[in-house]
Design a protein around this motif. Structure first.
Motif, PDB file in Angstrom:
ATOM      1  N   ALA A 545       0.841  -1.188   0.081  1.00 13.63           N
ATOM      2  CA  ALA A 545       0.185   0.142   0.009  1.00 13.63           C
ATOM      3  C   ALA A 545       0.964   1.108  -0.023  1.00 13.63           C
ATOM      4  CB  ALA A 545      -0.939  -0.055   1.264  1.00 13.63           C
ATOM      5  N   PRO A 546       0.500   2.221  -0.936  1.00 11.49           N
ATOM      6  CA  PRO A 546       1.590   3.415  -1.043  1.00 11.49           C
ATOM      7  C   PRO A 546       0.983   4.180   0.211  1.00 11.49           C
ATOM      8  CG  PRO A 546       0.060   3.503  -2.712  1.00 11.49           C
ATOM      9  CD  PRO A 546      -0.175   2.160  -2.092  1.00 11.49           C
ATOM     10  N   ALA A 547       1.974   5.254   0.568  1.00  8.98           N
ATOM     11  CA  ALA A 547       1.794   6.000   1.596  1.00  8.98           C
ATOM     12  C   ALA A 547       0.464   7.025   0.912  1.00  8.98           C
ATOM     13  CB  ALA A 547       2.996   6.986   1.791  1.00  8.98           C
ATOM     14  N   PRO A 548      -0.162   7.627   1.979  1.00  2.00           N
ATOM     15  CA  PRO A 548      -1.359   8.681   1.563  1.00  2.00           C
ATOM     16  C   PRO A 548      -0.897   9.913   0.878  1.00  2.00           C
ATOM     17  CG  PRO A 548      -1.948   7.509   3.644  1.00  2.00           C
ATOM     18  CD  PRO A 548      -0.394   7.241   3.378  1.00  2.00           C
ATOM     19  N   LEU A 552      -2.614  10.302  -2.920  1.00  2.67           N
ATOM     20  CA  LEU A 552      -3.469  11.448  -2.686  1.00  2.67           C
ATOM     21  C   LEU A 552      -2.912  12.599  -3.308  1.00  2.67           C
ATOM     22  CD1 LEU A 552      -6.066  11.916  -1.860  1.00  2.67           C
ATOM     23  CD2 LEU A 552      -5.453  12.542   0.491  1.00  2.67           C
ATOM     24  N   GLY A 553      -1.358  12.895  -3.009  1.00  2.00           N
ATOM     25  CA  GLY A 553      -0.994  14.109  -3.449  1.00  2.00           C
ATOM     26  C   GLY A 553      -0.842  14.230  -5.081  1.00  2.00           C
ATOM     27  N   THR A 554      -0.811  13.204  -5.700  1.00  2.00           N
ATOM     28  CA  THR A 554      -0.567  13.177  -7.041  1.00  2.00           C
ATOM     29  C   THR A 554      -1.946  13.626  -7.509  1.00  2.00           C
ATOM     30  OG1 THR A 554       0.816  11.487  -7.154  1.00  2.00           O
ATOM     31  CG2 THR A 554      -0.453  11.688  -9.225  1.00  2.00           C
ATOM     32  N   LEU A 555      -3.395  13.210  -6.968  1.00  2.00           N
ATOM     33  CA  LEU A 555      -4.424  13.687  -7.277  1.00  2.00           C
ATOM     34  C   LEU A 555      -4.728  14.977  -7.087  1.00  2.00           C
ATOM     35  CD1 LEU A 555      -6.801  10.654  -6.667  1.00  2.00           C
ATOM     36  CD2 LEU A 555      -5.750  11.283  -8.943  1.00  2.00           C
ATOM     37  N   LEU A 556      -4.414  15.304  -5.760  1.00  2.00           N
ATOM     38  CA  LEU A 556      -5.108  16.811  -5.057  1.00  2.00           C
ATOM     39  C   LEU A 556      -4.149  17.721  -5.933  1.00  2.00           C
ATOM     40  CD1 LEU A 556      -5.627  16.229  -1.388  1.00  2.00           C
ATOM     41  CD2 LEU A 556      -7.408  15.833  -3.197  1.00  2.00           C
ATOM     42  N   GLY A 557      -2.906  17.439  -6.449  1.00  2.00           N
ATOM     43  CA  GLY A 557      -2.371  18.648  -6.882  1.00  2.00           C
ATOM     44  C   GLY A 557      -2.856  19.059  -8.241  1.00  2.00           C
ATOM     45  N   ARG A 558      -3.768  18.158  -8.839  1.00  2.00           N
ATOM     46  CA  ARG A 558      -4.292  18.611 -10.202  1.00  2.00           C
ATOM     47  C   ARG A 558      -5.565  19.198  -9.970  1.00  2.00           C
ATOM     48  NH1 ARG A 558      -3.834  13.123 -13.621  1.00  2.00           N
ATOM     49  NH2 ARG A 558      -4.651  14.336 -15.231  1.00  2.00           N
ATOM     50  N   ILE A 559      -6.106  19.587  -8.719  1.00  2.00           N
ATOM     51  CA  ILE A 559      -7.224  20.084  -8.560  1.00  2.00           C
ATOM     52  C   ILE A 559      -7.427  21.460  -8.090  1.00  2.00           C
ATOM     53  CG2 ILE A 559      -9.672  19.860  -7.397  1.00  2.00           C
ATOM     54  CD1 ILE A 559      -8.811  16.842  -7.166  1.00  2.00           C
ATOM     55  N   GLU A 560      -7.925  22.262  -8.585  1.00  2.00           N
ATOM     56  CA  GLU A 560      -8.251  23.827  -8.086  1.00  2.00           C
ATOM     57  C   GLU A 560      -9.560  23.862  -6.960  1.00  2.00           C
ATOM     58  OE1 GLU A 560      -6.585  26.218 -11.810  1.00  2.00           O
ATOM     59  OE2 GLU A 560      -8.278  26.916 -10.739  1.00  2.00           O
ATOM     60  N   ALA A 572     -14.489  12.808   0.198  1.00  2.00           N
ATOM     61  CA  ALA A 572     -15.763  12.227   0.376  1.00  2.00           C
ATOM     62  C   ALA A 572     -15.947  11.230  -0.989  1.00  2.00           C
ATOM     63  CB  ALA A 572     -16.852  12.938   0.873  1.00  2.00           C
ATOM     64  N   ALA A 573     -15.830  12.095  -2.298  1.00  2.00           N
ATOM     65  CA  ALA A 573     -15.870  11.448  -3.307  1.00  2.00           C
ATOM     66  C   ALA A 573     -15.094  10.304  -3.601  1.00  2.00           C
ATOM     67  CB  ALA A 573     -15.976  12.456  -4.430  1.00  2.00           C
ATOM     68  N   LEU A 574     -13.678  10.615  -3.468  1.00  2.00           N
ATOM     69  CA  LEU A 574     -12.780   9.529  -3.503  1.00  2.00           C
ATOM     70  C   LEU A 574     -13.062   8.372  -2.533  1.00  2.00           C
ATOM     71  CD1 LEU A 574      -9.460  11.752  -3.896  1.00  2.00           C
ATOM     72  CD2 LEU A 574     -10.953  10.595  -5.823  1.00  2.00           C
ATOM     73  N   SER A 575     -13.497   8.684  -1.386  1.00  2.00           N
ATOM     74  CA  SER A 575     -13.550   7.668  -0.429  1.00  2.00           C
ATOM     75  C   SER A 575     -14.654   6.542  -0.894  1.00  2.00           C
ATOM     76  CB  SER A 575     -13.862   8.190   1.085  1.00  2.00           C
ATOM     77  OG  SER A 575     -12.831   8.745   1.585  1.00  2.00           O
ATOM     78  N   ALA A 616       3.576   6.815 -10.061  1.00  2.00           N
ATOM     79  CA  ALA A 616       3.727   7.610  -8.743  1.00  2.00           C
ATOM     80  C   ALA A 616       4.047   7.197  -7.666  1.00  2.00           C
ATOM     81  CB  ALA A 616       2.242   8.326  -8.496  1.00  2.00           C
ATOM     82  N   ALA A 617       3.916   5.825  -7.493  1.00  2.00           N
ATOM     83  CA  ALA A 617       4.212   5.105  -6.481  1.00  2.00           C
ATOM     84  C   ALA A 617       4.933   3.790  -6.752  1.00  2.00           C
ATOM     85  CB  ALA A 617       3.193   4.706  -5.412  1.00  2.00           C
ATOM     86  N   PRO A 618       5.969   3.678  -7.358  1.00  2.00           N
ATOM     87  CA  PRO A 618       6.709   2.645  -7.957  1.00  2.00           C
ATOM     88  C   PRO A 618       7.053   1.455  -6.907  1.00  2.00           C
ATOM     89  CG  PRO A 618       8.159   4.341  -7.833  1.00  2.00           C
ATOM     90  CD  PRO A 618       6.705   4.919  -7.443  1.00  2.00           C
ATOM     91  N   ARG A 619       6.934   1.800  -5.612  1.00  2.00           N
ATOM     92  CA  ARG A 619       7.327   0.740  -4.524  1.00  2.00           C
ATOM     93  C   ARG A 619       6.139  -0.087  -4.391  1.00  2.00           C
ATOM     94  NH1 ARG A 619      11.332   4.039  -0.287  1.00  2.00           N
ATOM     95  NH2 ARG A 619      13.000   4.497  -1.943  1.00  2.00           N
TER      96      ARG A 619
END
Length: 665
Positions: A545-548, A552-560, A572-575, A616-619
């Motif tokens: 499991a990748p760290a949050p 999450l940072g990869t997604l939230l960085g694209r949103i205004e 809430a939508a992602l959950s 984004a999370a190669p490990r």
């Protein structure tokens, strides 16, 4: 949210009110069409032991299959998605417990009642039939099969035909044809009428079996024999029709005359065609002392799609039933001859397509008579010629301009929009409102003749109903088969607008979010449904499991984020999506139900999302945790994400996702 069928089945099983039961069935069938993951449990419940729950499941299965049939006829992807999901569920069940002959026949009845040809898993083979016969028997006892069905049908032979046809649908073709022949060869009048119904069967083998059995009968009731010349006109030119010709010649030599029945049509009405070219016809009829409500449905591309009589015990019952039907359908009263002309055009279309009309047209022949139901040319130009002149070509521009008022006058026209799988994909690809509008106009350019047919059929109804606006409909139909630019026809602008509204409503109906909810913010950031599902599936099945903060940072960085609380709505939508994927990932059938409706572009987006998480999370996907096949699969995923096609990928993903989910840390 995944559709859960069992609470609905419980509600259906406990409901004793017919109206509530019908509403629950309709809503449940449509819910299964939107999200078919529940169709497998419904089908398996229908195959259980007899009881209220099994009966409810069987009815819900048939209703969902009927919705799938209509979706397929209208070129919508939901139909094939439901059918493929059901096939996967049945295959998974059979891998553990083979279906019995009775269970296969139950599935066949559900398919047949929905107007679908049963797939192989819902049909018996010749060997499986003989395995269940008593020692020494080569055929099942016909009386044991037929007599209970005839008793239950009472004075409605159409019901007996429907029940027998559902039974025959699951048998090997040669056995089904043999049972038809044996049934029609029995001496009863009801069996003879069944033979006439089967002359209009979609299957050529069934038509031929019925026709040859009628040839062998020496006691064909004169009233039924009198219908044969009419039915012959509706049949394809094949050996069955040649056999019917032999019966007609024999009856002519015998000189028998049918009884003189007085037929009255107390009231007739028809709807305007809807956006897919379906049109309802209704009449209150009296044949001798028998009263009934006659109903038929015409559909573009099919002809007479359905036809039946509903018997009524009295004039009061007939009046009440007719009022209830007309209350549910926007209709226009017509002279009986006009209704017969609509049927004749439908018969003409079916004959041109090689499609016999619905078997219930046998009963309609008694109502309308032979001459009224001769197939007529059905093209737009043919119907325009039958309508006669409007106000002349010089006035067409004014008449066409008047089409701007149609949508306000006729509420039924809110169904006049386009909705097909290819159009949805074109609209999804467009990035602006102007691009989406252009996509609809481009699609409409391929649909000129279809809309001309819908509009000229409307003109025929309106002319018969003495509505003075009918010349406007005729002029627009004439313009559509001509070379008038589509954008110079006002009603086409309404159709474009309603198409875009319907598409927007469908797109917005999937997420259970407020207009300013998290799904909207994700979509505005270019994170579409397929991309997010792929991304979050990778999250849910990653070996580590990748760290949050990584995923999450990869997604939230694209949103205004527009203001306070918006980030909470996105979370809430992602959950909600993660919860849904966690729920379905262990079940290959459920996963297939979400993947199978994806177009090639949608699958590419899904793979792009999966690849984005893995990058984004190669490990999260260490090489030591992956076998050779999994490494090849991940390479294929990344290649499809970059635009390469792989027709086998969607088929292997569900099982792999289930296995990987079970092995995650």
């Amino acid at each position: 949210m995944t559709y859960a069928p069992h609470p609905l089945l419980t509600a259906l099983a406990q409901t004793r009110d017919d109206e509530t039961f019908a509403r629950l069935l309709r809503d449940g069938g449509r819910a299964l069409l939107r999200d078919p993951v529940g169709i497998g449990p419904v089908a398996l419940a229908a195959l259980g032991e007899t009881g209220d729950l099994a009966h409810a499941a069987a009815r819900l299965l048939a209703t969902a299959l009927d919705e799938a049939r209509m979706a397929e006829e209208n070129d919508l992807p939901e139909g094939s998605a439901l059918l493929s999901t059901l096939a996967v569920a049945v295959a998974a069940h059979e891998a553990k417990t083979p279906l019995s002959a009775a269970q296969r026949l139950a599935l066949a009845r559900a398919f047949a009642s929905a107007g679908l040809v049963p797939p192989p898993f819902a049909r018996l083979t010749a060997d499986s039939v003989t395995d269940h016969l008593p020692d020494g028997a080569v055929m099942p006892d016909l009386g044991e099969i037929l007599d209970p069905i005839l008793r239950d049908a009472g004075d409605s032979p159409g019901q007996a035909h429907a029940a027998l046809s559902e039974l025959l649908a699951g048998l090997p073709p040669e056995l089904a044809a043999m049972l038809v022949s044996m049934t029609v060869d029995r001496p009863g009048a009801v069996e003879a009428r069944l033979g006439l119904y089967w002359l209009l069967d979609p299957q050529a083998d069934i038509r031929l079996a019925a026709a040859t059995a009628l040839v062998s009968r020496t006691n064909l009731p004169p009233d039924l024999a009198a219908l044969l010349p009419t039915l012959r006109k509706w049949m394809p030119d094949d050996p069955a029709r040649a056999a019917v010709d032999a019966v007609i010649r024999r009856q002519m030599r015998a000189g028998t005359q049918p009884s003189a029945l007085t037929v009255k049509v107390h009231r007739a009405a028809a709807s305007l065609p809807d956006g897919v070219g379906a049109q309802s016809l209704i009449a209150a009829v009296q044949i001798g002392r028998r009263r009934a409500v006659a109903m038929a449905m015409l559909k573009q591309g099919h002809g007479v799609k359905d036809a039946f009589l509903i018997p009524c015990g009295s004039a009061t019952e007939q009046k009440t039933l007719l009022a209830r039907v007309l209350d549910e359908i926007d209709s226009i009263d017509l002279p009986p001859a006009a209704l017969a002309a609509l049927l004749a055009w439908g018969l003409g279309e079916g004959l041109a397509l090689g499609r016999p009309p619905a078997p219930g047209m046998v009963d309609m022949a008694e109502v309308w008579g032979a001459e009224a139901l001769s197939p007529m040319p059905f093209g737009t130009a043919d119907v325009l010629a039958a309508l006669g002149p409007t106000l002349g070509p010089a006035d067409d521009s004014a008449l066409i301009a008047a089409s701007a008022t149609w949508a306000d006058r006729f509420s039924h026209l809110d169904s006049w929009f386009e909705d097909t799988g290819p159009l949805r994909e074109a609209l999804a690809r467009a990035r602006t409102d102007a691009g989406r509008e252009a996509a609809v106009w481009k699609h409409l350019a391929t649909r000129r003749e279809a809309w001309a047919r819908t509009i000229v059929a409307s003109a025929a109804v309106l002319q018969a109903g003495q509505d003075p606006i009918w010349p406007s409909f005729a002029a627009v139909a004439r313009a559509l088969i001509g070379d008038r630019p589509l954008k110079r026809i006002p009603i086409l602008h309404d159709i474009v607008a309603m198409t875009l509204e319907a598409w927007a409503a469908g797109e917005g109906a999937a997420p259970e979010e407020a207009p300013d909810g998290g799904e909207t913010l994700l979509a505005e950031a270019g994170l579409g449904d397929a991309f997010l599902d792929g991304y979050l599936t990778a999250l849910c099945i990653a070996p580590v499991a990748p760290a949050p903060e990584v995923w999450l940072g990869t997604l939230l960085g694209r949103i205004e984020f527009p203001g306070e609380g918006s980030i909470n709505r996105v979370m809430a939508a992602l959950s909600a999506r993660v919860d849904r994927i966690e729920e379905t990932a262990p079940d290959p059938v459920a996963t297939a139900a979400h993947l199978s409706p994806l177009s090639p572009d949608g699958l590419q987006d899904w793979c792009a999302g999966f690849h984005a998480l893995a990058t984004a999370a190669p490990r999260a996907f260490p090489a030591r945790s992956l076998g050779p096949d999994e490494k090849r699969l991940l390479r294929t995923l990344s290649q499809v994400a970059e635009g390469r096609t792989d027709p086998t990928l969607a088929a292997v993903l569900p099982a792999w996702i289930s296995q990987r989910h079970a092995r995650r840390k």
